[in-house]
Structures are given as structure tokens and as C-alpha cells.
Scaffold this active site. Structure first.
Site, PDB file in Angstrom:
ATOM      1  N   GLU A   1      41.408 -10.690  36.505  1.00 27.33           N
ATOM      2  CA  GLU A   1      41.703 -11.897  37.272  1.00 27.33           C
ATOM      3  C   GLU A   1      40.789 -11.940  38.492  1.00 27.33           C
ATOM      4  O   GLU A   1      40.645 -10.938  39.197  1.00 27.33           O
ATOM      5  CB  GLU A   1      43.162 -11.892  37.760  1.00 27.33           C
TER       6      GLU A   1
ATOM      7  N   HIS B   1      39.282 -17.050  29.758  1.00 30.73           N
ATOM      8  CA  HIS B   1      40.595 -17.342  29.189  1.00 30.73           C
ATOM      9  C   HIS B   1      40.545 -18.639  28.387  1.00 30.73           C
ATOM     10  O   HIS B   1      41.177 -18.758  27.339  1.00 30.73           O
ATOM     11  CB  HIS B   1      41.617 -17.437  30.327  1.00 30.73           C
TER      12      HIS B   1
END
Length: 183
Positions: free
Chosen positions: A119, A158
Site C-alpha cells: 500500500e 490493484h
């Protein structure tokens, strides 16, 4: 930078219970995909510890209206790269973090089973910091060295593995810059 028993050596760790064991293939872990995400809590705000609280299952729903909708979610990532380039590890690379959700890569579903999730503290439309690109390159090179099945073609966003649901790391992420930095 080294990886020892699934953890970045001398890395910063943060508590997280949102993970489980990866399945093994022929007695070994099949780790061959790196997935880049973004996150900010509250959305568009940077620098707090709300992301750490979220992955630890300790997000206070009273602190922000947005948190009332997500505080009970059980999600995690292996790593977070803060705006200042600081890397925080939540889950051992040997374990399955819960970052990808419903996902598929090259016909194979359940990407959490075989991927590492990173992330970046950010949003789809906010430029990422120079420090984040430097840290991401260093971490990615270390991961690629330790897990040689993760090649340049097996580093995705993603949005690539969940295109109907996700847009991150977004249009602000400079894929060309990132790829050049790890070659």
C-alpha cells in the site's frame, strides 16, 4: 535490505491480526505476484496512524464519519509506504495478507494466495512523493531478489487484478518511473 523469515530485516512492524496462512504448492509457498495499492484514511488525508489502526482492527468509528462504514472490515497488506518513504510491515511475506479481495491474474483467482501487497499512502489522483518511489523501488528489488518468480511483468496495480472494483494505484502513479527504477 534483506528478508529474514518473511520479514524485512530491521524494518518497522505494526500489529495486525488480519491474515492467515498461505496455501502451499508441492510443499512450498507460491509467491509470484506483487500488487501495488493506495490508501488514505480519512480519504485524501495523510500522516495519521489511522491506516495502522485500520489494519490492526482498532479503527475508532467515532473519529470520522467515513470510519463508520469501514471500521469492521478485516483487511491488511504486507507493507505500507508512508508519504515520507517510511516502510511499515504488517504481515510476513510467508503469510497471506488480505489486500486483493475478489481478484484474478492471468486466469488464476484468489490473488492473496500468491501475491505480496504494498500500500502506498495516497490517492488515485494525488502525486506520490519522491520518497515513496525510492522506498518502493528498494523494497520491490529486495522482494524480486528474494522471490525470483516475481518479475517485472508480475508487478501490477490493484486495478489490474480487480478491474471492475478497483482503480488504485490510480492515474497519479508513474508506472514508467517506477519500472525504470527497478530495472
Amino acid at each position: 535490505m534483506q528478508i529474514l523469515h518473511g520479514w524485512l530485516e530491521h524494518g518497522n512492524r505494526s500489529d495486525c491480526e488480519h491474515f492467515d496462512q498461505r496455501p502451499k504448492t508441492n510443499g512450498s509457498y507460491d509467491i509470484n505476484l506483487l500488487v501495488i495499492h493506495n490508501i488514505s484514511l480519512p480519504p485524501g488525508q495523510f500522516g495519521s496512524d489511522h491506516i495502522l489502526d485500520f489494519f490492526a482492527g482498532k479503527l475508532n468509528p467515532q473519529q470520522h464519519d467515513f470510519f463508520k462504514h469501514i471500521y469492521q472490515m478485516r483487511v491488511s497488506s504486507h507493507l505500507l509506504i508512508r508519504r515520507d518513504g517510511k516502510v511499515v510491515q504488517f504481515v510476513s511475506f510467508l503469510d497471506r495478507a488480505w489486500h486483493a479481495g475478489l481478484s484474478s491474474f492471468q486466469g488464476r483467482t484468489r490473488c492473496n494466495d500468491f501475491s505480496i501487497g504494498i500500500e502506498l499512502e495516497g490517492t488515485d489522483n494525488s502525486p506520490y512523493s519522491n520518497e515513496q518511489y525510492i522506498a518502493l523501488a528498494k523494497v520491490s528489488q529486495t522482494i524480486m531478489h528474494h522471490y525470483p518468480d516475481i518479475t517485472l511483468g508480475r508487478i501490477v496495480g490493484h486495478n489490474d487484478i480487480a478491474p471492475q472494483r478497483k482503480t488504485d494505484p490510480g492515474v497519479a502513479f508513474d508506472w514508467c518511473r517506477f519500472r525504470q527504477s527497478i530495472c
